[in-house]
Design an enzyme around this catalytic site. Structure first.
Site, PDB file in Angstrom:
ATOM      1  N   GLU A   1      12.700   1.924  14.680  1.00 12.23           N
ATOM      2  CA  GLU A   1      12.605   4.021  13.241  1.00 12.23           C
ATOM      3  C   GLU A   1      12.343   4.533  14.290  1.00 12.23           C
ATOM      4  OE1 GLU A   1       9.860   4.328   9.747  1.00 12.23           O
ATOM      5  OE2 GLU A   1       9.249   2.947  11.350  1.00 12.23           O
TER       6      GLU A   1
ATOM      7  N   ASP B   1       0.777  -1.052  -0.064  1.00 11.11           N
ATOM      8  CA  ASP B   1       0.080   0.370   0.727  1.00 11.11           C
ATOM      9  C   ASP B   1       0.854   0.870  -0.359  1.00 11.11           C
ATOM     10  OD1 ASP B   1       1.107  -0.705   2.312  1.00 11.11           O
ATOM     11  OD2 ASP B   1      -1.098  -0.229   3.654  1.00 11.11           O
TER      12      ASP B   1
END
Length: 361
Positions: free
Chosen positions: A207, A20
């Site tokens: 992250e 996506d």
């Protein structure tokens, strides 16, 4: 420094790419118009720039908001097949020979699809894309990684789905989404199940959140790979550049050869790295970590595997030998069976570099 075209001509291996996050702007615009989904801008070129600008805000939360529009146009069998087919065709056209593409089936059920129906649709799209690439003279192997959203409570269900389909194109499991407040330990039942089933999984960690996220992903959950993992650099003391010192966690990650799924452009967009030139990939590669290079979200970052490698070549002076090292690292770390990984390395990846040299480019 290598050119983009030179890099496009060598085989690349991609382990961290979101389905996506790689939809063509034209496809988003066409499906959105058909289903009546309102977009921030309608022109495909302007839409592509909007995604990049919105994703470049510097925060992971704002970055993730852009997916509301891509997920909205991936809710039917027809549209999932199309997006999956175009994904494989685009990757093959960029010289990617093996790709593990991740996506969250639980986010694609608003129009009546079931979880199995969604996975079947993506599998069909991958098959069509592989055939289309072959007709164009490109060879690619594409596999699915099924993702559970870390802020939801369906991870065990998605893990069971991944195991059910592991002989039908699904090679692994992942959790993704905002890290802060949603540690991987919330999904221990899913990871324990995967361990019992001898299944592979990666975890988005290190992250936005940092070392505690990495530690939990490895030591509590037993992740095979780290999705991003860029913040492991926080456990490396580089005050003396001539003699960097690894902390206990960084040393463990390196010693155990735990792969890092680094995504340079995306890491800059979300604020995990200040710039490509300052990205920890250079230091981590020099120190011998199992570094791999990935795209994360090609639409949001307006990127490709070739572009990511070209950026690193420009920033760090990497040549073909370095790019081959990244590609072999990635193929070694793939969730395919060992014999299939070895065959890809020996028959596809290495020959694609060995037949070329800097002297002939």
């Amino acid at each position: 420094m290598l050119t983009l075209e030179e890099i496009r001509g060598v085989p690349k291996v991609l382990l961290h790419d979101h389905l996506d996050g790689g939809v063509r702007p034209q496809t988003v615009a066409e499906i959105a118009e058909r289903i009546g989904h309102r977009l921030p801008v309608e022109d495909p070129d302007d839409l592509g720039r909007w995604f990049a600008d919105a994703a470049g805000s510097g925060t992971l939360v704002r970055y993730l908001e852009t997916f509301e529009h891509t997920v909205a146009v991936m809710q039917t069998t027809e549209d999932l097949v199309r997006v999956a087919r175009e994904c494989v065709v685009d990757l093959a056209g960029d010289g990617v020979v093996y790709a593990e593409v991740r996506w969250a089936p639980e986010q694609h059920l608003t129009a009546g699809l079931t979880l199995t129906g969604a996975v079947d649709a993506v599998r069909e799209g991958f098959a069509q894309g592989t055939a289309e690439a072959q007709r164009a003279g490109r060879t690619i192997v594409a596999r699915q990684i099924l993702t559970a959203m870390r802020h939801q409570a369906r991870s065990l269900e998605i893990a069971e789905l991944a195991v059910a389909y592991r002989d039908s194109g699904v090679v692994g499991f992942d959790i993704a989404g905002a890290e802060a407040g949603y540690p991987p330990t919330r999904h221990l039942d899913a990871f324990e199940y995967l361990h019992r089933e001898n299944a592979h999984f990666t975890i988005h960690a290190g992250e936005a959140f940092g070392l505690p996220s990495i530690w939990q992903a490895i030591q509590w959950c037993g992740a095979d790979r780290l999705g991003h993992g860029v913040r492991i650099i926080d456990d490396v003391d580089t005050s003396d550049p001539s003699a960097p010192r690894l902390g206990r966690l960084a040393a463990y990650v390196r010693d155990k050869r735990i792969p890092l799924e680094l995504c340079p452009s995306s890491n800059v967009q979300t604020g995990a790295a200040a710039s490509i030139a300052e990205h920890p990939v250079g230091t981590l590669a020099d120190l011998g970590f199992r570094v791999t290079v990935n795209t994360d979200n090609r639409l949001m970052s307006q990127t490709s595997m070739s572009r990511e490698m070209a950026l690193l070549s420009e920033a760090f002076g990497y040549g073909l030998d370095d790019l081959r090292w990244f590609s072999v690292n990635a193929m070694k770390s793939a969730f395919l069976p060992f014999d299939e990984r070895l065959a890809m390395i020996q028959d596809v990846v290495k020959p694609g570099y060995d037949t070329r040299s800097l002297d002939t480019l």
